[in-house]
Scaffold this motif. Structure first.
Motif, PDB file in Angstrom:
ATOM      1  N   LEU A   1       0.854  -1.189   0.000  1.00 23.38           N
ATOM      2  CA  LEU A   1       0.000   0.000   0.000  1.00 23.38           C
ATOM      3  C   LEU A   1       0.890   1.238   0.000  1.00 23.38           C
ATOM      4  O   LEU A   1       1.888   1.288   0.724  1.00 23.38           O
ATOM      5  CB  LEU A   1      -0.920   0.009   1.226  1.00 23.38           C
ATOM      6  N   ASP A   2       0.498   2.238  -0.810  1.00 23.20           N
ATOM      7  CA  ASP A   2       1.342   3.426  -0.944  1.00 23.20           C
ATOM      8  C   ASP A   2       0.847   4.585  -0.076  1.00 23.20           C
ATOM      9  O   ASP A   2       0.955   5.737  -0.426  1.00 23.20           O
ATOM     10  CB  ASP A   2       1.425   3.845  -2.417  1.00 23.20           C
ATOM     11  N   PHE A   3       0.247   4.232   1.080  1.00 22.30           N
ATOM     12  CA  PHE A   3      -0.208   5.258   2.021  1.00 22.30           C
ATOM     13  C   PHE A   3      -0.165   4.645   3.420  1.00 22.30           C
ATOM     14  O   PHE A   3      -0.191   3.415   3.552  1.00 22.30           O
ATOM     15  CB  PHE A   3      -1.628   5.726   1.680  1.00 22.30           C
ATOM     16  N   PRO A   4      -0.053   5.474   4.481  1.00 22.49           N
ATOM     17  CA  PRO A   4       0.013   4.905   5.825  1.00 22.49           C
ATOM     18  C   PRO A   4      -1.357   4.414   6.279  1.00 22.49           C
ATOM     19  O   PRO A   4      -2.334   5.141   6.190  1.00 22.49           O
ATOM     20  CB  PRO A   4       0.483   6.090   6.688  1.00 22.49           C
ATOM     21  N   LEU A   5      -1.427   3.187   6.726  1.00 21.87           N
ATOM     22  CA  LEU A   5      -2.704   2.596   7.130  1.00 21.87           C
ATOM     23  C   LEU A   5      -2.559   1.974   8.517  1.00 21.87           C
ATOM     24  O   LEU A   5      -1.598   1.264   8.781  1.00 21.87           O
ATOM     25  CB  LEU A   5      -3.101   1.521   6.118  1.00 21.87           C
ATOM     26  N   GLY A   6      -3.510   2.248   9.373  1.00 20.82           N
ATOM     27  CA  GLY A   6      -3.616   1.504  10.627  1.00 20.82           C
ATOM     28  C   GLY A   6      -4.523   0.327  10.321  1.00 20.82           C
ATOM     29  O   GLY A   6      -5.649   0.515   9.872  1.00 20.82           O
ATOM     30  N   LEU A   7      -4.025  -0.880  10.512  1.00 18.03           N
ATOM     31  CA  LEU A   7      -4.799  -2.052  10.082  1.00 18.03           C
ATOM     32  C   LEU A   7      -5.124  -2.988  11.239  1.00 18.03           C
ATOM     33  O   LEU A   7      -4.246  -3.370  12.013  1.00 18.03           O
ATOM     34  CB  LEU A   7      -4.011  -2.805   9.001  1.00 18.03           C
ATOM     35  N   LEU A   8      -6.400  -3.324  11.344  1.00 18.33           N
ATOM     36  CA  LEU A   8      -6.838  -4.376  12.261  1.00 18.33           C
ATOM     37  C   LEU A   8      -7.284  -5.533  11.394  1.00 18.33           C
ATOM     38  O   LEU A   8      -8.296  -5.450  10.692  1.00 18.33           O
ATOM     39  CB  LEU A   8      -8.002  -3.885  13.131  1.00 18.33           C
ATOM     40  N   LEU A   9      -6.484  -6.580  11.399  1.00 19.70           N
ATOM     41  CA  LEU A   9      -6.759  -7.725  10.541  1.00 19.70           C
ATOM     42  C   LEU A   9      -7.232  -8.883  11.408  1.00 19.70           C
ATOM     43  O   LEU A   9      -6.555  -9.298  12.337  1.00 19.70           O
ATOM     44  CB  LEU A   9      -5.480  -8.088   9.788  1.00 19.70           C
ATOM     45  N   ILE A  10      -8.440  -9.350  11.101  1.00 21.03           N
ATOM     46  CA  ILE A  10      -9.033 -10.426  11.878  1.00 21.03           C
ATOM     47  C   ILE A  10      -8.877 -11.725  11.110  1.00 21.03           C
ATOM     48  O   ILE A  10      -9.148 -11.773   9.909  1.00 21.03           O
ATOM     49  CB  ILE A  10     -10.530 -10.118  12.125  1.00 21.03           C
ATOM     50  N   THR A  11      -8.410 -12.748  11.789  1.00 25.14           N
ATOM     51  CA  THR A  11      -8.270 -14.019  11.087  1.00 25.14           C
ATOM     52  C   THR A  11      -8.430 -15.189  12.043  1.00 25.14           C
ATOM     53  O   THR A  11      -8.150 -15.094  13.237  1.00 25.14           O
ATOM     54  CB  THR A  11      -6.922 -14.113  10.345  1.00 25.14           C
ATOM     55  N   HIS A  12      -8.909 -16.271  11.482  1.00 26.96           N
ATOM     56  CA  HIS A  12      -9.032 -17.485  12.278  1.00 26.96           C
ATOM     57  C   HIS A  12      -7.776 -18.347  12.106  1.00 26.96           C
ATOM     58  O   HIS A  12      -7.329 -19.025  13.011  1.00 26.96           O
ATOM     59  CB  HIS A  12     -10.275 -18.259  11.853  1.00 26.96           C
ATOM     60  N   TYR A  13      -7.225 -18.279  10.891  1.00 23.86           N
ATOM     61  CA  TYR A  13      -6.060 -19.111  10.562  1.00 23.86           C
ATOM     62  C   TYR A  13      -4.783 -18.288  10.558  1.00 23.86           C
ATOM     63  O   TYR A  13      -4.819 -17.106  10.277  1.00 23.86           O
ATOM     64  CB  TYR A  13      -6.246 -19.728   9.172  1.00 23.86           C
ATOM     65  N   GLN A  14      -3.652 -18.923  10.848  1.00 20.38           N
ATOM     66  CA  GLN A  14      -2.393 -18.195  10.813  1.00 20.38           C
ATOM     67  C   GLN A  14      -1.788 -18.155   9.412  1.00 20.38           C
ATOM     68  O   GLN A  14      -0.797 -17.496   9.182  1.00 20.38           O
ATOM     69  CB  GLN A  14      -1.355 -18.778  11.786  1.00 20.38           C
ATOM     70  N   ARG A  15      -2.420 -18.885   8.477  1.00 25.78           N
ATOM     71  CA  ARG A  15      -1.895 -19.000   7.117  1.00 25.78           C
ATOM     72  C   ARG A  15      -1.441 -17.660   6.522  1.00 25.78           C
ATOM     73  O   ARG A  15      -0.331 -17.543   6.021  1.00 25.78           O
ATOM     74  CB  ARG A  15      -3.009 -19.583   6.245  1.00 25.78           C
ATOM     75  N   ILE A  16      -2.304 -16.645   6.627  1.00 26.38           N
ATOM     76  CA  ILE A  16      -1.975 -15.357   6.007  1.00 26.38           C
ATOM     77  C   ILE A  16      -0.764 -14.707   6.688  1.00 26.38           C
ATOM     78  O   ILE A  16      -0.064 -13.896   6.095  1.00 26.38           O
ATOM     79  CB  ILE A  16      -3.193 -14.392   5.991  1.00 26.38           C
ATOM     80  N   LEU A  17      -0.521 -15.104   7.916  1.00 32.60           N
ATOM     81  CA  LEU A  17       0.605 -14.512   8.658  1.00 32.60           C
ATOM     82  C   LEU A  17       1.954 -15.030   8.174  1.00 32.60           C
ATOM     83  O   LEU A  17       2.996 -14.535   8.586  1.00 32.60           O
ATOM     84  CB  LEU A  17       0.435 -14.744  10.162  1.00 32.60           C
ATOM     85  N   HIS A  18       1.925 -16.009   7.279  1.00 30.85           N
ATOM     86  CA  HIS A  18       3.183 -16.412   6.644  1.00 30.85           C
ATOM     87  C   HIS A  18       3.624 -15.362   5.637  1.00 30.85           C
ATOM     88  O   HIS A  18       4.772 -15.353   5.207  1.00 30.85           O
ATOM     89  CB  HIS A  18       3.026 -17.766   5.939  1.00 30.85           C
ATOM     90  N   TYR A  19       2.708 -14.472   5.252  1.00 28.43           N
ATOM     91  CA  TYR A  19       3.005 -13.467   4.236  1.00 28.43           C
ATOM     92  C   TYR A  19       2.938 -12.040   4.772  1.00 28.43           C
ATOM     93  O   TYR A  19       3.235 -11.102   4.061  1.00 28.43           O
ATOM     94  CB  TYR A  19       2.041 -13.604   3.053  1.00 28.43           C
ATOM     95  N   LEU A  20       2.474 -11.867   5.987  1.00 23.53           N
ATOM     96  CA  LEU A  20       2.341 -10.532   6.578  1.00 23.53           C
ATOM     97  C   LEU A  20       3.108 -10.480   7.888  1.00 23.53           C
ATOM     98  O   LEU A  20       3.209 -11.479   8.588  1.00 23.53           O
ATOM     99  CB  LEU A  20       0.870 -10.205   6.859  1.00 23.53           C
ATOM    100  N   LYS A  21       3.618  -9.293   8.219  1.00 22.27           N
ATOM    101  CA  LYS A  21       4.351  -9.135   9.480  1.00 22.27           C
ATOM    102  C   LYS A  21       3.621  -8.154  10.389  1.00 22.27           C
ATOM    103  O   LYS A  21       3.871  -6.956  10.340  1.00 22.27           O
ATOM    104  CB  LYS A  21       5.766  -8.580   9.211  1.00 22.27           C
ATOM    105  N   PRO A  22       2.703  -8.653  11.210  1.00 20.03           N
ATOM    106  CA  PRO A  22       1.985  -7.727  12.090  1.00 20.03           C
ATOM    107  C   PRO A  22       2.903  -7.171  13.186  1.00 20.03           C
ATOM    108  O   PRO A  22       3.884  -7.812  13.567  1.00 20.03           O
ATOM    109  CB  PRO A  22       0.893  -8.602  12.713  1.00 20.03           C
TER     110      PRO A  22
END
Ligand code: ADP
Ligand code: MG
Length: 250
Positions: A193-214
């Motif tokens: 993303l080319d703008f500053p974002l405060g993100l609250l990401l809700i997930t049941h699985y950790q799968r997506i966290l293999h690609y994101l660094k919260p």
């Protein structure tokens, strides 16, 4: 002023009086990424709904503020105008709404007079973003969400996020029902993303966290955040599951 979304001692229930959120405290500063995880039925989607002002829930205690402004009782569209974006776990279909026109209006609403995008300028921007997301041109031209598969809806939603440039976003299970390729695209878009974002990401699985660094991970269980930590907490949960947390004091 530091931009932040503050959830303070939030209690919420259904209109029938079933208490679901039982004292949520969470502060998200821009541009942090927070992940809320937890077992099904813990209240994750309810938290997303309440943050967006869904009329099916009532807040019985506590407050929500956005950049210092109390938004606890604001309507969903006022919250959206203040820069809050919500992506649904199950995006709804909007029959008869042309996706491209809808997005152009939404994007132009945020732009100053004289800086509004023409249909052609907007089309170029949209196709450029869609290309990055591997959303086909055909999809962009189709009706908003209508007849989309689950994965296409999620991609369309992330495309909206990338174009609308909100200050804060709540994404409820952007990963549910996606194959690995679609999941990677969603994560890639969030990461680029080319703008500053405060993100609250809700997930049941950790799968997506293999690609994101919260920056932070929170575990929501039975209407309460029972544990918070850095990204490594998600790894621990992946190994140990949620079950043992039920017996751990927060
Ligand atoms: P999650 O997203 O973590 O799976 P939800 O927020 O969807 O959890 O649901 C939390 C609990 O609240 C569940 O027991 C669910 O059945 C209940 N619930 C959520 N919304 C409603 C509603 N509108 N009416 C009745 N019960 C609800
Ligand atoms: Mg849910």
């Amino acid at each position: 002023m530091m931009k932040k979304l503050v959830i303070d001692d939030l209690f919420a229930q259904t209109l029938e009086g079933k208490e679901i959120l039982k004292g949520i405290n969470l502060t998200i500063k821009q541009p942090e990424m927070h992940v809320v995880m937890g077992p099904n039925g813990g209240g994750k989607s309810t938290l997303a709904m309440v943050l967006m002002g869904h009329p099916g829930y009532k807040i019985t205690r506590g407050k929500i503020s956005l950049n210092g402004k109390d938004i606890t009782n604001l309507s969903p569209d006022k919250r959206a105008r203040l820069g809050l974006f919500l992506g649904f776990q199950y995006p709804v279909e909007v029959p008869g709404v042309n996706f491209s026109n809808f997005l152009r209006m939404a994007v132009n609403e945020e732009r100053k007079k004289g800086d509004k995008l023409s249909p052609i300028a907007f089309r170029n921007l949209l196709l450029d973003k869609a290309g990055q997301l591997s959303v086909s041109e055909d999809i962009v031209k189709r009706m908003l969400n209508e007849g989309f598969s689950g994965g296409e809806k999620k991609k369309a939603e992330i495309l909206q996020l990338a174009l609308l440039k909100p200050t804060f976003a709540v994404l409820d299970e952007p990963d549910s029902g996606l194959d690995v390729d679609a999941l990677k695209y969603i994560a890639k878009t969030i990461n680029s993303l080319d703008f500053p974002l405060g993100l609250l990401l809700i997930t049941h699985y950790q799968r997506i966290l293999h690609y994101l660094k919260p920056d932070f991970v929170h575990i929501l269980l039975n209407g309460k955040i029972v544990k918070s930590g850095k990204a490594v907490l998600a790894k621990q949960i992946e190994n140990s599951g949620y079950e043992h947390l039920k017996y751990e004091k927060p």
